[in-house]
Enzyme design. Structure first.
Site: not given
Ligand code: KIV
Length: 267
Positions: A46-47, A85, A115, A117, A183
């Site tokens: 989600d970056s 994500d 993924k 969090e 992280e």
């Molecule tokens: O969203 C993302 O790119 C991430 C990485 C920083 C691990 O979660």
């Protein structure tokens, strides 16, 4: 065709002590290049909210957007393990909705895993999602979806908080997570977490004792001069390359040297 990289491959790599390389990607072209360069896993993070959409945080990213970008990455690759994500608010509010969103991402994007969090408080949910057949990668330490709760981008797990980090990681492993991103964690703490687990850890700003590493591709390729955190190594200066190439293009358009005869059609 080379064999697909799976959760089993990543576990074997961890067991054999072979470091896992993961990188983010958000489109088919970059993903294909990264696969050809030999990465083991691609994270559609989600970056994308930061580097693709130009937002200040990852919070506004939607499930639809993750599906759109993940489907592009899946179309661009054949072998690599693709993780999508789950964005902020798409999980952790109600269990039924969280599980439904994880299923939607898998069905509509073709991702191989999701993924999410969070630690102990997410363990029950991880168990539910894993229970319906969706591999879950955890994410601990600095978790960007909680940036406002942290009050900024700070290293996590220092001092007594290291014990909490280990407890969170063990809870995710017990719930069935197949790997955990760590992280912004002090290197010795990330080493301790990695030692405590049987599943792989993948670090970003967590030193070199983790089972693997992940970086955001735009950062690793040096596309943003203004972003240089301590942990980041820029393996290229793409901002310079792109600027130079674009300046040359603009110059040649203006002085009419492009297109020349070689790049024009004859009658
Ligand atoms: O969203 C993302 O790119 C991430 C990485 C920083 C691990 O979660």
């Amino acid at each position: 065709m080379a064999k697909k990289t799976s959760t089993r491959t990543l576990q074997r790599m961890r067991d054999e002590g072979t470091p896992i390389s993961m990188i983010t990607a958000y489109d088919a072209t970059f993903a294909a290049l990264f696969e050809r360069a030999g990465v083991d896993a691609i994270l559609v993070g989600d970056s994308l909210g930061n580097v693709v959409q130009g937002r200040g945080t990852t919070l506004p990213v939607t499930v639809d957007e993750i599906i759109y970008h993940t489907a592009a990455v899946v179309r661009g690759t054949e072998r690599v393990h693709v993780v999508a994500d789950l964005p902020f608010g798409s999980y952790g509010v109600s269990t039924a909705e969280s599980v439904a969103n994880a299923c939607r991402v898998m069905k509509e994007s073709g991702a191989h895993a999701v993924k999410l969090e969070g630690g102990r408080r997410m363990a029950e949910l991880v168990d539910q999602i894993v229970g319906i057949g969706v591999p879950v990668m955890g994410h601990l330490g600095f978790t960007p979806q909680s940036v406002h709760a942290f009050g900024g981008h700070y290293v996590q797990g220092r001092g007594t908080a290291a014990d909490d980090l280990v407890a969170d990681a063990l809870a995710l492993e017990a719930a069935g997570a197949y790997a955990i991103v760590l992280e912004l964690v002090p290197a010795p703490v990330a080493a301790r977490v990695t030692e405590a687990l049987r599943i792989p850890t993948i670090g970003i700003g967590a030193g070199n004792a983790t089972s693997g590493q992940v970086l955001v591709c735009y950062d690793m390729l040096g596309m943003n001069d203004a972003f240089s955190p301590k942990f980041l190594k820029k393996y290229a200066d793409l901002s310079g390359v792109i600027r130079g190439a674009t300046e040359a293009y603009v110059r040649e358009v203006r002085d009419r040297t492009y297109p020349d005869a070689e790049h024009a059609f004859e009658d």
